[in-house]
Write an enzyme that holds these catalytic residues in place. Structure first.
Site, PDB file in Angstrom:
ATOM      1  N   SER A 251      27.216   7.317  19.653  1.00 18.06           N
ATOM      2  CA  SER A 251      26.913   5.590  18.465  1.00 18.06           C
ATOM      3  C   SER A 251      25.394   5.921  19.116  1.00 18.06           C
ATOM      4  O   SER A 251      24.760   4.650  17.739  1.00 18.06           O
ATOM      5  CB  SER A 251      27.566   4.748  19.018  1.00 18.06           C
ATOM      6  OG  SER A 251      27.754   4.543  20.673  1.00 18.06           O
ATOM      7  N   LYS A 252      25.095   6.206  20.075  1.00 18.10           N
ATOM      8  CA  LYS A 252      23.381   6.060  20.555  1.00 18.10           C
ATOM      9  C   LYS A 252      22.601   7.890  20.307  1.00 18.10           C
ATOM     10  O   LYS A 252      23.531   8.244  20.581  1.00 18.10           O
ATOM     11  CB  LYS A 252      22.889   4.916  21.259  1.00 18.10           C
ATOM     12  CG  LYS A 252      23.174   3.954  21.668  1.00 18.10           C
ATOM     13  CD  LYS A 252      22.588   2.867  22.558  1.00 18.10           C
ATOM     14  CE  LYS A 252      22.822   3.659  23.999  1.00 18.10           C
ATOM     15  NZ  LYS A 252      24.681   3.384  24.314  1.00 18.10           N
ATOM     16  N   ARG A 253      21.375   7.913  19.941  1.00 12.29           N
ATOM     17  CA  ARG A 253      20.680   8.798  19.827  1.00 12.29           C
ATOM     18  C   ARG A 253      20.807   9.094  21.369  1.00 12.29           C
ATOM     19  O   ARG A 253      20.766   8.754  22.440  1.00 12.29           O
ATOM     20  CB  ARG A 253      19.326   8.791  19.507  1.00 12.29           C
ATOM     21  CG  ARG A 253      18.626   9.647  19.572  1.00 12.29           C
ATOM     22  CD  ARG A 253      17.214   9.843  19.106  1.00 12.29           C
ATOM     23  NE  ARG A 253      16.588  10.986  19.097  1.00 12.29           N
ATOM     24  CZ  ARG A 253      16.453  11.970  18.574  1.00 12.29           C
ATOM     25  NH1 ARG A 253      17.275  11.396  17.041  1.00 12.29           N
ATOM     26  NH2 ARG A 253      15.776  12.615  18.190  1.00 12.29           N
TER      27      ARG A 253
END
Ligand code: GLU
Length: 482
Positions: A251-253
């Protein structure tokens, strides 16, 4: 019943690779069944939604080549296609449910709800809504309105559990008591996701909902709503998550694995590669193919071959797929893909010359972002030698090779890759130098590096004047010092 599917992004950020895969699966399913793909914008989270985000998502979908048949830009028989433009519909349906006794006005404040939730948790009870407003009489409702309390609409969760026959996950049971009475319409008049989603999926006559597994728990609520509204529920297919290397939800880098489609796009990945890679993160063709074109997938995609467990996103594999596409693309496609990445001097080239250059260097590309570097030797008059090339030019008989080749090429006619190749071989024979010792100095002299297209092609792309000048420059620079 005609197949109608939808992709329903919330315009609160960029298109995520997981969203792109969901959109692709919907697109494939619609095309395979000659159905319609509806694009619906779920923008009822006013604080987080923005027009820029909507534009960005649509732009990325277009870049991916995932066209839709109905949507906010195209219109269609079930519009409008932005939830913010459908508010009266949700209010009507909520009022209808209240009228039927399937929902009720709730006057609890956020602070009260929070306090009771904490108390329930502390007492070891599920933190569900306690049903306080469920049985209010008309007079009690009136009194609360007069107090100026916020008024939302809550759904009466039926006592029995739900069953779902999911097209990916098989049978899923949702036991009774999992959820408490939930809100359909907030006190600000905006619908909750679950309510708007059901009103719209029903109203837009969606036959199959193909979406991420994270929505499975919402599906339990949505099934109850279909029943209460007297609408047939669509078929559901929940596709597994895309995971980071540590198997957490992507969901996040994290590290290199960017989650936004736009990041991959800007990094020089081509849509076909991204789509092939994403489809195979979840879909198993049943053989060992590692690249599937859109046509391949249209022929073999099916929801029952989508796996149940999450798949790890592997940027190296995606790079490999991207390189494959770049190495095998036709000239026109390469020119289209490459256009945004071209360095300035390449932009003024005639299309034929540019096409030849791109074809010449494509074997060395992993991403389109490699283009400026790979094209540089062919675009400038002066050359910077990379350290490897410097070393190749300083080694053994490199200077001699360059000087002899310059002499042999000076009057070569006609100038062609084949002719250059045989001249180079003659020089090698005359000097008794072969293999790497022969080719590397020439490559280094011509391109300033030790990798790149085949030498005959390099000679053709550079032309006689630059080839000679670069060979002579080596003799001057390295030979002059001896
Ligand atoms: N707007 C939701 C999302 O972006 C869509 C969920 C659904 O497909 O029902 O996750």
């Amino acid at each position: 019943m005609p197949v109608r599917v939808r992709f329903a992004p919330s315009p609160t950020g960029w298109l995520h690779v997981g969203g792109a895969r969901t959109a692709y699966f919907n697109w494939l399913f619609a095309r395979q069944h000659e159905g319609a793909l509806v694009l619906r914008i779920e923008d009822t989270d006013v604080a987080r939604s923005s027009a820029e985000s909507e534009d960005g998502v649509l732009d990325d979908l277009r870049w991916l080549g995932l066209g839709w048949d109905e949507g906010p830009d195209l219109g269609g028989p079930c519009g409008p296609y932005r939830q913010s433009e459908r508010l009266s519909l949700y209010r009507d349906r909520a009022a209808h449910l209240v009228g039927q006794g399937a929902a009720y006005p709730c006057f609890c404040t956020d602070a009260e709800l929070e306090e009771r939730r904490r108390a329930a948790l502390a007492a070891g009870r599920p933190p569900h809504y306690d049903g306080r407003c469920r049985g209010l009489s008309a007079a009690e409702c009136h009194a609360r309105r007069a107090e100026g309390r916020p008024e939302s609409v809550r759904f009466i969760v039926p006592a029995q559990g739900q069953r779902l026959d999911d097209l990916v996950r098989g049978e899923v049971a949702f036991p009774a008591g999992m959820v408490g009475d939930f809100v359909l319409l907030r006190s600000n008049g905006l619908p909750t996701y679950n309510f708007a989603c059901v009103v719209d999926d029903a109203g837009m006559r969606i036959s199959h909902v193909i979406r991420a597994e994270e929505h499975l728990s919402n599906t339990a609520r949505q099934l109850m709503l279909y029943q209460a509204l007297g609408e047939p529920a669509p078929h559901f297919a929940h596709v597994p998550l895309i995971l980071n290397a540590d198997r957490t939800k992507m969901s996040k880098r994290t590290g290199e694995a960017a989650v936004a489609v736009g990041d991959w796009r800007r990094a020089g990945f081509v849509p076909e590669a991204l789509l092939s890679y994403l489809a195979l993160l979840g879909f198993h063709p049943g053989d060992d193919r590692e690249i599937l074109t859109r046509e391949d997938l249209l022929a073999c995609f099916s929801l029952d071959r989508v796996g149940k467990s999450g798949s790890v996103f592997d940027p190296d594999k995606l790079r490999w797929v991207n390189a494959h596409y770049l190495h095998h693309a036709g000239r026109e496609r390469l020119a289209t893909w490459g256009a945004p990445f071209l360095p300035d001097p390449a932009r003024s080239l005639a299309p034929a010359a540019l096409g030849a250059l791109l074809e010449g260097v494509r074997g060395n590309l992993t991403t389109l972002a490699d283009l400026p570097g790979e094209l540089a030797p062919f675009l400038s008059e002066t050359l910077a030698w990379e350290p490897d090339a410097e070393a190749a030019l300083a080694a053994g008989r490199a200077v001699e090779v360059c000087a002899a080749l310059a002499a042999a090429l000076a009057d070569l006619a006609p100038w062609s890759g084949e002719q250059v190749k045989s001249a180079l071989q003659s020089v090698g024979r005359a000097l008794g130098v072969k293999g790497r010792d022969l080719f590397q100095p020439v490559r280094a002299a011509w391109t300033g590096r030790t990798h790149g297209p085949e030498l005959p092609l390099v000679a053709e792309l550079l032309g006689r004047d630059r080839c000679l000048a670069r060979l002579r420059a080596v003799a001057l620079r390295n030979g002059g010092a001896r």
